[in-house]
Design an enzyme around this catalytic site. Structure first.
Site, PDB file in Angstrom:
ATOM      1  N   SER A 119      27.438  45.516  77.416  1.00 36.41           N
ATOM      2  CA  SER A 119      28.331  44.968  76.394  1.00 36.41           C
ATOM      3  C   SER A 119      28.140  43.465  76.212  1.00 36.41           C
ATOM      4  O   SER A 119      28.709  42.879  75.298  1.00 36.41           O
ATOM      5  CB  SER A 119      29.791  45.245  76.772  1.00 36.41           C
ATOM      6  OG  SER A 119      30.088  44.690  78.045  1.00 36.41           O
ATOM      7  N   HIS A 140      25.558  50.588  72.703  1.00 35.39           N
ATOM      8  CA  HIS A 140      26.851  50.149  73.226  1.00 35.39           C
ATOM      9  C   HIS A 140      27.980  51.047  72.712  1.00 35.39           C
ATOM     10  O   HIS A 140      28.400  50.957  71.560  1.00 35.39           O
ATOM     11  CB  HIS A 140      27.109  48.698  72.828  1.00 35.39           C
ATOM     12  CG  HIS A 140      28.394  48.156  73.377  1.00 35.39           C
ATOM     13  ND1 HIS A 140      29.179  47.247  72.699  1.00 35.39           N
ATOM     14  CD2 HIS A 140      29.053  48.418  74.547  1.00 35.39           C
ATOM     15  CE1 HIS A 140      30.248  46.970  73.417  1.00 35.39           C
ATOM     16  NE2 HIS A 140      30.191  47.664  74.533  1.00 35.39           N
ATOM     17  N   GLU A 152      27.245  50.584  68.800  1.00 42.29           N
ATOM     18  CA  GLU A 152      26.391  49.486  68.358  1.00 42.29           C
ATOM     19  C   GLU A 152      24.968  49.772  68.830  1.00 42.29           C
ATOM     20  O   GLU A 152      24.732  49.961  70.026  1.00 42.29           O
ATOM     21  CB  GLU A 152      26.878  48.161  68.941  1.00 42.29           C
ATOM     22  CG  GLU A 152      28.195  47.690  68.357  1.00 42.29           C
ATOM     23  CD  GLU A 152      28.664  46.371  68.931  1.00 42.29           C
ATOM     24  OE1 GLU A 152      29.087  45.508  68.142  1.00 42.29           O
ATOM     25  OE2 GLU A 152      28.611  46.198  70.174  1.00 42.29           O
ATOM     26  N   ASN A 190      32.073  42.336  70.364  1.00 42.02           N
ATOM     27  CA  ASN A 190      32.524  41.394  71.394  1.00 42.02           C
ATOM     28  C   ASN A 190      32.346  39.940  70.976  1.00 42.02           C
ATOM     29  O   ASN A 190      33.113  39.073  71.405  1.00 42.02           O
ATOM     30  CB  ASN A 190      31.796  41.656  72.712  1.00 42.02           C
ATOM     31  CG  ASN A 190      32.419  42.789  73.487  1.00 42.02           C
ATOM     32  OD1 ASN A 190      33.590  43.114  73.292  1.00 42.02           O
ATOM     33  ND2 ASN A 190      31.660  43.419  74.358  1.00 42.02           N
TER      34      ASN A 190
END
Length: 285
Positions: A119, A140, A152, A190
């Site tokens: 991540s 991800h 992702e 993120n």
């Protein structure tokens, strides 16, 4: 080459979820852990998740048994030798991941695609620990994996088109929506989410509002399903602190720097829901 058999490295929170959704979609799935105890703990998570699905009428007992029949646990890398795709979901530590990929690379077939569920780490540095950077991607998933639809998909400078096409097909086969990301620390979600969470902590430090009021403000004012402190407790304050440090190391921007309060709470063992105490008290309902 179509993906038919899936390997998963790690059977923790994320690995067990990835193995579950792959097996649900009909893929023969091998999940590898470092010990029998951790493997059994992870398999217990999968059985529990599927059991809840049966209780809620989302699948039959026969369908649950069929899914479990497609998941095979192991503590060896050799059991992953004939997998078409291996998804790594182990501890977020660069050296551990590199060592794991080096061992896997020796036994996996040359055509196998390697994917990391990292991540925060850049995918390129992981890919270069193998002999197949062209067949290496970031994949991800989001927690809880059986529920969250997003994945992702991270392409490095070396990832080939054919590998990306196979990964896109796999993501859709397991019911996920893939979004393409550049190989930067934090990717899309993120990179935007972590500064928001850190700013919420800074607002608390500065007395802008209480934990409850900041959460209510973001839920009712922005329509978010969770406030930032609820989300921090759910994700894990230790996890957020770790990711923030990696992203700050990458970008050297203040918005990624962990606030002092976050560091202190992690040092005090207040990790959130998993430890029973974070910004909220989770020791009782």
């Amino acid at each position: 080459m179509a993906i038919r058999k899936v390997g998963v490295l790690g059977c923790g929170l994320m690995g067990s979820g990835i193995a579950e959704v792959a097996a649900k979609a009909g893929f023969d799935t091998v999940v590898r852990e470092v010990s029998e105890a951790l493997l059994e703990k992870g398999m217990g998570k999968i059985r529990g998740s599927l059991g809840k699905a049966v209780e809620k009428g989302k699948m039959t007992a026969e369908e649950r048994d069929a899914v479990l029949g497609r998941i095979h646990g192991t503590t060896s890398f050799e059991a992953l030798a004939d997998c078409d795709l291996v998804v790594e979901a182990i501890v977020e530590n660069l050296d551990e991941k590199k060592a794991t990929y080096a061992a896997l690379d020796k036994v996996a077939k040359p055509t196998a695609i390697f994917a990391s569920n990292t991540s925060s780490l850049t995918v390129t540095q992981l890919a270069m620990a193998t002999s197949r950077p062209a067949r290496f991607v970031g994949l991800h998933f989001f927690n809880p994996v059986p529920v969250m639809k997003l994945v992702e998909v991270v392409r490095t400078l070396l990832t080939e088109d054919a590998a990306l096409a196979e990964i896109d097909e796999f993501c859709r086969a397991i019911g996920k929506t893939p979004v393409a990301c550049k190989d930067n620390s934090g990717f899309i979600v993120n990179r935007l989410l972590v500064p928001y969470l850190l700013d919420a902590i800074r607002a608390l430090e500065e007395g802008v509002g209480s934990v409850a009021d900041i959460d209510e403000g973001m839920k009712l004012g922005c329509g978010y399903p969770m406030g930032p402190f609820q989300l921090l407790d759910f994700v894990g304050l230790d996890t957020t602190y770790f990711i923030a440090n990696i992203m700050f190391e990458e970008y050297r921007e203040k918005r990624f720097a962990p606030p002092p309060l976050l560091k202190q709470m992690v040092q005090a063992g207040r990790f959130g829901k998993k430890s029973g105490r974070g910004f909220y008290d989770h020791s009782k309902k």
